[in-house]
Motif scaffolding. Structure first.
Motif, short mmCIF file in Angstrom:
data_model
loop_
_atom_site.label_atom_id
_atom_site.label_comp_id
_atom_site.label_asym_id
_atom_site.label_seq_id
_atom_site.Cartn_x
_atom_site.Cartn_y
_atom_site.Cartn_z
N ARG A 66 26.09 19.54 -17.71
CA ARG A 66 27.16 20.48 -17.33
C ARG A 66 26.88 21.90 -17.76
NH1 ARG A 66 33.20 18.64 -17.99
NH2 ARG A 66 33.35 18.35 -15.75
N ASN A 67 26.10 22.07 -18.86
CA ASN A 67 25.94 23.39 -19.46
C ASN A 67 24.51 23.90 -19.50
OD1 ASN A 67 28.70 23.16 -20.06
ND2 ASN A 67 28.26 22.17 -21.99
N HIS A 68 23.56 23.14 -19.04
CA HIS A 68 22.16 23.53 -19.14
C HIS A 68 21.44 23.31 -17.80
CE1 HIS A 68 23.28 22.99 -23.35
NE2 HIS A 68 22.28 23.79 -23.65
N SER A 69 20.22 23.86 -17.72
CA SER A 69 19.41 23.68 -16.51
C SER A 69 18.52 22.45 -16.61
CB SER A 69 18.55 24.93 -16.28
OG SER A 69 19.37 26.03 -15.96
N PHE A 70 18.92 21.50 -17.42
CA PHE A 70 18.28 20.19 -17.49
C PHE A 70 19.40 19.19 -17.79
CE2 PHE A 70 18.05 22.18 -21.63
CZ PHE A 70 18.38 21.18 -22.54
N ASP A 71 19.09 17.90 -17.75
CA ASP A 71 20.14 16.89 -17.80
C ASP A 71 20.35 16.22 -19.15
OD1 ASP A 71 20.90 17.03 -15.00
OD2 ASP A 71 18.91 16.23 -14.60
N LEU A 72 19.27 15.84 -19.81
CA LEU A 72 19.38 15.12 -21.08
C LEU A 72 18.63 15.83 -22.18
CD1 LEU A 72 18.72 11.45 -19.83
CD2 LEU A 72 20.94 12.55 -20.23
N LEU A 73 19.24 15.90 -23.33
CA LEU A 73 18.59 16.40 -24.53
C LEU A 73 18.30 15.18 -25.39
CD1 LEU A 73 17.68 18.89 -26.16
CD2 LEU A 73 19.94 18.86 -27.23
N CYS A 74 17.01 14.92 -25.62
CA CYS A 74 16.59 13.72 -26.34
C CYS A 74 15.91 14.13 -27.65
CB CYS A 74 15.63 12.89 -25.49
SG CYS A 74 16.35 12.37 -23.91
N ARG A 75 16.39 13.55 -28.75
CA ARG A 75 15.84 13.88 -30.08
C ARG A 75 15.40 12.61 -30.80
NH1 ARG A 75 17.54 19.07 -31.93
NH2 ARG A 75 19.18 19.94 -30.61
N LYS A 76 14.24 12.72 -31.44
CA LYS A 76 13.75 11.67 -32.32
C LYS A 76 12.98 12.37 -33.44
CE LYS A 76 10.56 8.77 -30.87
NZ LYS A 76 9.87 7.58 -30.31
N GLY A 77 13.56 12.41 -34.62
CA GLY A 77 12.95 13.14 -35.72
C GLY A 77 12.87 14.62 -35.36
N ASP A 78 11.68 15.20 -35.46
CA ASP A 78 11.48 16.61 -35.13
C ASP A 78 11.19 16.83 -33.64
OD1 ASP A 78 11.82 17.32 -37.76
OD2 ASP A 78 9.67 17.28 -38.22
N GLU A 79 11.00 15.74 -32.91
CA GLU A 79 10.68 15.85 -31.47
C GLU A 79 11.95 16.06 -30.66
OE1 GLU A 79 8.21 13.44 -28.03
OE2 GLU A 79 8.82 12.38 -29.83
N VAL A 80 11.91 17.06 -29.77
CA VAL A 80 13.04 17.35 -28.89
C VAL A 80 12.51 17.43 -27.46
CG1 VAL A 80 14.85 18.99 -28.29
CG2 VAL A 80 14.22 18.66 -30.69
N LEU A 81 13.12 16.68 -26.55
CA LEU A 81 12.74 16.70 -25.14
C LEU A 81 13.91 17.21 -24.31
CD1 LEU A 81 11.12 13.14 -24.79
CD2 LEU A 81 9.96 15.32 -25.28
N GLN A 82 13.59 18.10 -23.36
CA GLN A 82 14.56 18.54 -22.37
C GLN A 82 14.19 17.81 -21.08
OE1 GLN A 82 14.20 22.82 -22.25
NE2 GLN A 82 15.18 23.06 -24.23
N VAL A 83 15.04 16.88 -20.67
CA VAL A 83 14.71 15.98 -19.57
C VAL A 83 15.49 16.35 -18.32
CG1 VAL A 83 14.63 13.57 -18.82
CG2 VAL A 83 14.26 14.14 -21.24
N GLU A 84 14.76 16.58 -17.25
CA GLU A 84 15.35 16.76 -15.92
C GLU A 84 15.30 15.41 -15.23
OE1 GLU A 84 17.27 18.12 -12.78
OE2 GLU A 84 16.96 19.27 -14.62
N VAL A 85 16.44 14.93 -14.73
CA VAL A 85 16.52 13.63 -14.09
C VAL A 85 16.73 13.83 -12.59
CG1 VAL A 85 17.78 11.43 -13.98
CG2 VAL A 85 17.51 12.62 -16.18
N LYS A 86 15.92 13.17 -11.78
CA LYS A 86 16.05 13.23 -10.33
C LYS A 86 16.12 11.81 -9.78
CE LYS A 86 15.98 17.64 -9.84
NZ LYS A 86 17.17 18.34 -9.37
N GLY A 87 17.13 11.54 -8.98
CA GLY A 87 17.28 10.24 -8.34
C GLY A 87 17.24 10.38 -6.84
N THR A 88 16.64 9.39 -6.17
CA THR A 88 16.53 9.44 -4.72
C THR A 88 16.44 8.03 -4.13
OG1 THR A 88 15.18 10.29 -2.86
CG2 THR A 88 14.01 9.72 -4.89
N THR A 89 16.85 7.90 -2.89
CA THR A 89 16.70 6.64 -2.18
C THR A 89 15.34 6.57 -1.49
OG1 THR A 89 17.77 7.57 -0.23
CG2 THR A 89 19.18 6.37 -1.79
N SER A 90 14.61 7.68 -1.49
CA SER A 90 13.29 7.73 -0.85
C SER A 90 12.21 7.31 -1.83
CB SER A 90 13.00 9.15 -0.35
OG SER A 90 12.64 9.98 -1.45
#
Length: 158
Positions: free
Chosen positions: A59-83
């Motif tokens: 809702r507030n960022h240009s990516f979908d999921l913020l994933c954290r594990k220890g010091d690692e941070v991932l900005q994840v863009e999620v795309k879904g399709t029927t194709s």
């Protein structure tokens, strides 16, 4: 149902009349939301299975999921399709963030949608993770432009 950001609403308006190859653009907002929800569910499950703390920030960022594990941070863009997902639609901000090397792309292809009495349902999907996702100019295809007519002479017919 989440409200669309200004950029998403603009993209929806631009794409409403354009039929894209591959991912395509789903006009029915209920079907589109069901596909997005299925893709987000599978992405969340994937990263949680790898012991990441997952937060939906779409809702507030240009990516979908913020994933954290220890010091690692991932900005994840999620795309879904029927194709088959050989290409996906991305907003200008999503592309700019990915070009900066800050995005992991999680694509869910071949999602199946069924129409139920209480609305569409999306299930399944083949997941692919693009860890070093940086789109090249060659991989990008412009589908629409905003054209200002402020400096163009026109004839008022009205």
């Amino acid at each position: 149902m989440e409200a669309l950001s200004e950029e998403e609403a603009e993209l929806e308006e631009i794409l409403a009349g354009i039929e894209a190859a591959d991912q395509g653009y789903v006009i029915d907002s209920r079907v589109r939301k069901a596909i997005e929800a299925q893709a987000m569910k599978l992405a969340r499950e994937h990263f949680e299975s790898l012991e990441y703390q997952v937060k939906d920030v779409s809702r507030n960022h240009s990516f979908d999921l913020l994933c954290r594990k220890g010091d690692e941070v991932l900005q994840v863009e999620v795309k879904g399709t029927t194709s088959d997902g050989s290409s996906v639609l991305m907003s200008k901000n999503e592309v700019e963030l990915a070009k900066a090397g800050k995005t992991v792309l999680f694509r869910v292809a071949n999602i199946e949608v069924t129409r139920e009495p209480d609305g569409p349902t999306a299930v399944g999907g083949a997941c692919t993770l693009f860890e070093a996702f940086v789109p090249t100019e060659r991989s990008l295809q412009a589908m629409a432009y905003r054209v200002s007519l402020m400096d163009v002479d026109g004839i008022d017919l009205g």
